[in-house]
Design a protein around this motif. Sequence first.
Motif, PDB file in Angstrom:
ATOM      1  N   SER A 137       0.858  -1.189   0.000  1.00  0.00           N
ATOM      2  CA  SER A 137       0.000   0.000   0.000  1.00  0.00           C
ATOM      3  C   SER A 137       0.898   1.244   0.000  1.00  0.00           C
ATOM      4  O   SER A 137       1.755   1.394   0.876  1.00  0.00           O
ATOM      5  CB  SER A 137      -0.875   0.013   1.258  1.00  0.00           C
ATOM      6  OG  SER A 137      -1.286   1.340   1.535  1.00  0.00           O
ATOM      7  N   LYS A 172      -0.028   4.189   0.671  1.00  0.00           N
ATOM      8  CA  LYS A 172      -0.440   5.133   1.731  1.00  0.00           C
ATOM      9  C   LYS A 172       0.251   4.796   3.053  1.00  0.00           C
ATOM     10  O   LYS A 172       0.599   5.681   3.821  1.00  0.00           O
ATOM     11  CB  LYS A 172      -1.956   5.068   1.915  1.00  0.00           C
ATOM     12  CG  LYS A 172      -2.690   5.772   0.785  1.00  0.00           C
ATOM     13  CD  LYS A 172      -4.153   5.970   1.114  1.00  0.00           C
ATOM     14  CE  LYS A 172      -4.804   6.730  -0.027  1.00  0.00           C
ATOM     15  NZ  LYS A 172      -6.121   6.224  -0.346  1.00  0.00           N
ATOM     16  N   THR A 173       0.453   3.508   3.292  1.00  0.00           N
ATOM     17  CA  THR A 173       1.002   3.099   4.603  1.00  0.00           C
ATOM     18  C   THR A 173       2.298   2.293   4.476  1.00  0.00           C
ATOM     19  O   THR A 173       2.971   2.053   5.469  1.00  0.00           O
ATOM     20  CB  THR A 173      -0.014   2.211   5.344  1.00  0.00           C
ATOM     21  OG1 THR A 173      -0.239   1.039   4.532  1.00  0.00           O
ATOM     22  CG2 THR A 173      -1.325   2.935   5.594  1.00  0.00           C
ATOM     23  N   LEU A 177       6.375   7.408   5.650  1.00  0.00           N
ATOM     24  CA  LEU A 177       4.994   6.886   5.552  1.00  0.00           C
ATOM     25  C   LEU A 177       4.831   5.639   6.425  1.00  0.00           C
ATOM     26  O   LEU A 177       3.840   5.499   7.155  1.00  0.00           O
ATOM     27  CB  LEU A 177       4.659   6.531   4.091  1.00  0.00           C
ATOM     28  CG  LEU A 177       4.389   7.705   3.152  1.00  0.00           C
ATOM     29  CD1 LEU A 177       4.309   7.219   1.713  1.00  0.00           C
ATOM     30  CD2 LEU A 177       3.084   8.408   3.543  1.00  0.00           C
ATOM     31  N   ALA A 204       2.471   5.273   9.755  1.00  0.00           N
ATOM     32  CA  ALA A 204       1.433   4.232   9.739  1.00  0.00           C
ATOM     33  C   ALA A 204       1.610   3.262  10.917  1.00  0.00           C
ATOM     34  O   ALA A 204       0.630   2.860  11.547  1.00  0.00           O
ATOM     35  CB  ALA A 204       1.479   3.468   8.412  1.00  0.00           C
TER      36      ALA A 204
END
Length: 193
Positions: free
Chosen positions: A144, A146-147, A183, A187
């Motif tokens: 991912s 995003k994380t 990131l 996360a």
Amino acid sequence: MRNSFSCKGDLLITHWGFSGPGVLKLSSIAARELYGAKYKFKLIIQWSKLSYSDLSEKLNQLRQFNGKSNLYNTRPLPYLTKRLWIFLLNKMNIDKDKKWAEIISKEKEIMIKFLMNDEYQITNKGPFGDEFVTSGGVDLSQVSFKTMESFICKGLYLSGEILDVDGITGGFNFQHCWTSGWLAGVAIANSLR
Ligand SMILES: Cc1cc2nc3c(=O)[nH]c(=O)nc-3n(C[C@H](O)[C@H](O)[C@H](O)COP(=O)(O)OP(=O)(O)OC[C@H]3O[C@@H](n4cnc5c(N)ncnc54)[C@H](O)[C@@H]3O)c2cc1C
């Protein structure tokens, strides 16, 4: 698998071989194929962007207007250093002490051929030991963005060179490592709250 690659860029000629932005970029683009070929391949350097007819015209002008000058003293391309030009003349088997006016058509053709298509057999990679970036790694579709958490293994976060990212240097690899690390860190912290 492709078997030829090209790129434009500044060339650094060192005592151990070719380097500089052009070479680093090219070795990054062709990383997998060069590894497969055990870093034995043919490198073709095009010393000039000029076309065949423009180079031919340039050499004709040197014959006409610098006829009394020795070959080694007057270079057809100003950015070829004197030492490099003499090296190339030796490689072409053309006498560097000849005058420009004495150049015969066959020699002119050889010069054009070398300036447009100068071949070198590369036998190994440079002495750094490590590439600037490790080509290959965990497939990006498994993570991912995003994380940076793995889709395959929950709770596992990946960042930096372990991922299949090749930033062709110039700071892009660093940027990718820092950004993906940040990131992942954020996360992980959020997941622990
Ligand atoms: C000579 C050279 C020049 C470069 N120049 C540039 C450049 O100009 N611009 C650019 O963008 N990129 C450049 N790079 C690439 C860039 O340095 C790397 O992409 C980047 O440092 C990778 O960061 P990373 O955190 O993923 O891995 P690394 O920086 O390799 O960090 C991994 C860390 O993990 C540690 N480690 C390994 N195994 C274990 C273990 N089992 N347990 C605990 N710790 C472990 C290692 O000691 C290391 O500290 C260059 C690389 C090299 C080799």
